[in-house]
Design an enzyme around this catalytic site. Structure first.
Site, short mmCIF file in Angstrom:
data_model
loop_
_atom_site.label_atom_id
_atom_site.label_comp_id
_atom_site.label_asym_id
_atom_site.label_seq_id
_atom_site.Cartn_x
_atom_site.Cartn_y
_atom_site.Cartn_z
N LEU A 424 0.83 -1.21 0.00
CA LEU A 424 0.00 0.00 0.00
C LEU A 424 0.87 1.26 0.00
O LEU A 424 0.61 2.21 0.73
CB LEU A 424 -0.97 0.01 1.19
N HIS A 425 1.88 1.25 -0.84
CA HIS A 425 2.78 2.39 -1.02
C HIS A 425 2.64 2.94 -2.44
O HIS A 425 3.63 3.26 -3.10
CB HIS A 425 4.22 1.99 -0.73
#
Length: 481
Positions: A424-425
């Site tokens: 989730l970057h």
């Protein structure tokens, strides 16, 4: 003469710092957030939980956007991003590492010297109040965000640090210090278990900002090639907020979707180039008699291994000291396995964020590049050896790889595929570049090509995802732009 009117879309890691700095400079700022706020800080703390839990960041949470996604072609997934004042900094695990100088060098190759490490260092120092190292040429102590590391004295963290050193890691005494990558304690935007998200950190600087919550931006409007404002929907229906300039800080997923909804595609570059970290977790249980500490941090240490150290591409080993169930549910008494998170931090694979009309919002295409697949496979092998090393022999009782033949490529690939997730970057979906760069959407100042008065200031503009987390870089982007 009236003050310049700026509408900032998204009150997250980048939007709150940017809005507060503009207001301090005398700009008339309206900050628009789709999520809600709480009447008191105590109510906010009760709803979101302490810094070691990510329960409010789970898909379906009322404090998060939930997006249908595909990890790999045809493999459905669901992801969530913060939808609240503070954005994802309010619901994540308070992991606050700076990008490495090598990350800045890669960005500067595309976006110019203004994005080199030395050029960005003043903003890195300005945003932080480092509680461990104090003021020096690298760190700041007068910034709004408190940064502190866990003490690392628990038996789990000591074992992981020793195991990593024995496996060839360099000791990285300060992960925000700009030195050689290695293993060390994680910087956190927290004091103990109390999270210091962007809202809490910048609250004293927001007094001059007009904040609109529970307000969805439908599109950016423009006339004759220049921004005129934004269309929004709130409780009282749809309305128009006029602006001299609009800055999108809605994140690397929502920003490109909003650009497209506003008729801005940049020749197909908007939403393309999604860069994120593929990750797998090796579950493990401590030996009988090992007592876990009361949760203060979900993760205490990490080994950032550069390319060539354990695999052909850079990887990160993120070490949890709190059971996964406790981190996800926010229940300190939840038991079960802990996690050694193995993350591919310099992937070649690129995905795509789809228009709002597409039922699949995000297509990651993780490990579609053979080199990525090989690097993560080798990194998992090393992770298995870490957990079975002599330094952790008295700590680790069971690992989810115990019954897997990690020497067999096909079997290990099947295990990795079954465990695959994403860090989730998300980054690089409206990236920076020169005007003649066909893949660029914005210039090095975040200005969208082809329309005056519109900028982007979030991780969308990064040429490639940093080799560490994105929470701190989002705050830095707000400060820089």
């Amino acid at each position: 003469m009236s003050a310049r009117r700026v509408v900032v879309v998204g009150a997250g890691g980048a939007g709150i710092p940017l809005a507060s700095r503009l207001a301090l400079a005398g700009v008339d700022v309206t900050l628009v957030e789709a999520g809600s706020c709480f009447a008191t800080d105590a109510a906010r703390e009760a709803a979101l939980g302490p810094a070691w839990t990510v329960r409010a960041a789970m898909p379906g949470s009322r404090h998060a956007w939930t997006y249908p996604a595909e990890l790999q072609d045809g493999r459905a997934w669901s992801i969530a991003r913060g939808r609240i004042l503070g954005g994802s900094t309010a619901v994540n695990g308070a992991y606050f590492q700076r990008p490495h100088p090598d990350d800045f060098a890669r960005w500067a190759e595309v976006a110019g010297p203004e994005w080199s490490y030395s050029a960005c260092l003043p903003a890195l120092r300005r945003l932080e109040r480092d509680l461990d190292f104090g003021a020096d040429s690298v760190h700041g102590t007068a910034g709004p965000v408190p940064v502190q590391r866990a003490d690392g004295n628990d038996v789990l963290t000591r074992g992981f640090l020793a195991a990593s050193i024995a496996a060839g890691a360099s000791a990285e005494a300060d992960k925000n210090g700009g030195g050689e990558s290695g293993v060390g304690l994680l910087p956190r935007n927290a004091r103990g278990a109390r999270r210091a998200d962007s809202l809490r950190s910048y609250a004293a600087l927001l007094s001059g900002v007009r904040i609109c919550v529970d307000t969805d931006v439908v599109q950016v409007r423009s006339e004759h090639g220049r921004v005129s404002g934004v269309e929004v929907v709130a409780d009282r229906g749809q309305k128009f907020l006029p602006a001299d300039e609009v800055v999108l800080c809605a994140g690397a997923i929502e920003t490109p979707r909003l650009l497209r909804a506003s008729g801005i595609d940049a020749g197909g570059a908007v939403g393309a180039g999604l860069s994120d970290h593929a990750a797998v977790g090796i579950a493990w249980l401590p030996r009988e008699g090992i007592t876990l500490s009361e949760p203060v941090a979900g993760w205490t240490a990490a080994w950032n291994a550069p390319a060539g150290a354990v695999a052909d591409r850079a990887v990160e080993y993120l070490f949890a000291v709190t059971p996964t169930a406790a981190i996800v549910m926010g229940d300190p008494d939840a038991g079960g396995p802990l996690d050694l998170r193995v993350t591919l931090t310099a992937p070649a694979t690129r995905g795509r964020v789809s228009p709002r009309s597409d039922p699949v919002a995000v297509r990651y295409r993780h490990l579609s590049d053979a080199g990525d697949r090989e690097a993560l496979r080798e990194a998992v092998r090393v992770g298995a050896r870490l957990l079975r090393s002599s330094a952790l022999a008295d700590v680790v009782g069971w690992s989810s790889l115990d019954d897997v033949d990690v020497a067999d490529d096909a079997r290990l690939d099947a295990w990795v595929t079954a465990q695959l997730g994403t860090a989730l970057h998300a980054s690089s979906t409206a990236r920076m570049g020169a005007a003649d760069d066909p893949g660029a959407v914005v210039d090095p100042h975040g200005r969208v090509f082809g329309i005056e008065g519109l900028r982007v200031a979030d991780t969308s503009i990064l040429p490639v995802v940093p080799s560490r987390g994105t929470a701190l870089v989002a705050v830095m982007l707000g400060e820089r732009i």
